[in-house]
Design a protein around this motif. Structure first.
Motif, short mmCIF file in Angstrom:
data_model
loop_
_atom_site.label_atom_id
_atom_site.label_comp_id
_atom_site.label_asym_id
_atom_site.label_seq_id
_atom_site.Cartn_x
_atom_site.Cartn_y
_atom_site.Cartn_z
N LEU A 113 0.83 -1.21 0.00
CA LEU A 113 0.00 0.00 0.00
C LEU A 113 0.86 1.26 0.00
N LYS A 114 1.97 1.22 0.70
CA LYS A 114 2.86 2.38 0.73
C LYS A 114 3.41 2.68 -0.66
N ALA A 115 3.62 1.62 -1.46
CA ALA A 115 4.15 1.80 -2.82
C ALA A 115 3.18 2.56 -3.72
N VAL A 116 1.87 2.55 -3.38
CA VAL A 116 0.88 3.29 -4.17
C VAL A 116 0.36 4.51 -3.39
N ASN A 117 1.19 5.00 -2.45
CA ASN A 117 0.88 6.22 -1.70
C ASN A 117 -0.37 6.09 -0.85
N ARG A 118 -0.49 4.96 -0.14
CA ARG A 118 -1.60 4.76 0.78
C ARG A 118 -1.06 4.44 2.18
N ARG A 119 -1.66 5.09 3.18
CA ARG A 119 -1.24 4.87 4.56
C ARG A 119 -1.88 3.61 5.12
N ALA A 120 -1.14 2.90 5.98
CA ALA A 120 -1.68 1.69 6.58
C ALA A 120 -1.05 1.46 7.95
N LEU A 121 -1.84 0.94 8.86
CA LEU A 121 -1.38 0.59 10.21
C LEU A 121 -1.72 -0.86 10.49
N VAL A 122 -0.87 -1.51 11.28
CA VAL A 122 -1.11 -2.88 11.72
C VAL A 122 -1.50 -2.85 13.19
N LEU A 123 -2.61 -3.51 13.54
CA LEU A 123 -3.11 -3.52 14.91
C LEU A 123 -2.82 -4.87 15.56
N GLU A 124 -2.63 -4.83 16.86
CA GLU A 124 -2.30 -6.03 17.62
C GLU A 124 -3.42 -7.06 17.53
#
Length: 407
Positions: free
Chosen positions: A77-88
């Motif tokens: 997702l970062k490669a296409v300029n999108r933010r992402a978070l991983v949750l526990e």
């Protein structure tokens, strides 16, 4: 007069699997107010970049549960300029409904868990840290496999009335079979079983030594990892694990946060009329904590190290070996934080203990590893000593308390 529209910020709950993903686009600032604008169910994972560009904007935020491929999804997702978070994942698992669950429900639940503000975010390691973690886990798996095969072999020998002396060279292609042949008269079928177990053991041990050599090479050639070996009780495996698991030290604002991340802070529960306090198990990074505990045990066995004297004094006062070992491991974690943050003092001389440690690490590298590095053992040792002198170290102070780093 028309004003430029302000982009709407949305949360996309993403339930990712190895081959497919399900996404729920939620608008709203709280779980109760969140409205599901769109649900895409079981889309092939290869279509994720295109789907994200078509249905979302750079202002939106993807959130997903920690799983096997979650870090790779974030990088995609970062490669296409999108933010992402991983949750526990442990928190999200508690929110699962027992009576009904599918990918669409999970995607909505993940998005609302983030909006609720109770789900902890998981740090996404950079590429170098991720590769080191892969090495670390590969080595642990080979060690586990080698131990399993050795135990199977010893169990088979025991079933046939054979008990070997400690240190018998079973992995040696010549000495191993020769030693077993002398223990008793084996039938053809029994010897075929033994040959198969010895073959498995040699292969597992070869893999273990391969990963150990690569890890030792990485430690000796990386200035930051090499500096960690200056700490008493820290050799190549512990130094490499600290670098691989901690990653960016700046994500920990002070030593106390690193201690908590590793799980070396004692648990407690003072709710109700009967307060309870527990040990250091059950939380934090167990893999790194176990290695630091092993290093602390080695320090406690030392005769003249200041931290060993401090630990023995604590042991005499409290009468609990595990408590003293955990306290020393905690000091090691604090020292690691200071050292990785650049708070160090230069070395003038390489003492005998550190010189011996360097020799043992070079033994782990092996002759083949030295050839890969294009190094001569004698000149490489002198080079490493120079790096340790001009590099960084941290003097373990048993009486140092937690303090934020000076700005």
């Amino acid at each position: 007069m028309n004003e430029k529209a302000t982009p709407i910020w949305r949360v996309i709950g993403l339930d990712s699997h190895p081959d497919t993903f399900t996404a729920a686009l939620l608008s709203g600032s709280t779980p109760a107010a969140a409205i599901t604008e769109k649900l895409s169910n079981q889309v092939p994972l290869a279509q994720l970049p295109g789907w994200a560009q078509k249905h979302t904007t750079p202002d939106d935020l993807f959130v997903l549960e920690a799983s096997g491929n979650s870090f790779q999804v974030v990088r995609t997702l970062k490669a296409v300029n999108r933010r992402a978070l991983v949750l526990e994942s442990c928190h999200l698992g508690k929110l699962k409904e027992a009576h009904a669950n599918n990918d669409k429900i999970s995607a909505v639940r993940i998005g609302k868990a983030y909006l609720a503000g109770t789900a902890k975010e998981v740090w996404v390691p950079d590429d170098k840290t991720q590769e080191r973690r892969d090495w670390f886990h590969a080595h642990r798996k080979t060690v586990r496999r080698a131990n399993q095969v050795r135990n199977r072999l010893l169990s088979y020998l025991s079933d046939n009335g054979v008990r070997l002396k400690k240190g018998t060279p079973l992995t040696d292609p010549q000495a191993g079979p020769a030693t077993l042949r002398q223990t008793k008269t084996w039938s053809v079928r029994q010897w075929q079983v033994l040959e198969g177990l010895l073959m498995e053991l040699r292969h597992a041990d070869q893999q273990r030594r391969h990963w150990r050599s690569l890890i030792a090479q990485e430690v000796l050639t990386d200035p930051q990892l090499l500096s960690l070996t200056r700490l008493c009780g820290v050799r190549e495996m512990v130094a490499f694990a600290l670098g691989a698991i901690i990653g960016d030290i700046h994500r920990f604002a002070n030593p106390k946060k690193l201690v908590k991340y590793i799980g070396l802070n004692p648990a407690f529960d003072d709710s109700g009329a009967t307060p309870w306090s527990g040990g250091i198990g059950g939380h934090g990074r167990r893999d790194l904590r176990s290695l630091l505990v092993e290093g602390a045990q080695a320090i406690l066995r030392s005769a003249d190290h200041p931290l060993a004297r401090w630990g023995k004094k604590l042991l005499r006062r409290r009468g609990a070996v595990n408590l003293a070992v955990a306290a020393i491991a905690r000091k090691l974690a604090v020292a690691t934080w200071y050292l990785l943050n650049g708070q160090w003092t230069p070395l003038e001389d390489i003492d005998e203990r550190l010189a011996l440690k360097v020799s043992k690490i070079m033994t782990s590298v092996g002759a083949d590893g030295l050839n890969q590095l294009g190094k001569n053992r004698k000149t490489f040792r002198a080079e490493i000593h120079d790096r340790l002198k001009t590099g960084r170290t941290y003097v373990l102070d048993p009486h140092k308390n937690f303090a934020p780093m000076a700005q």
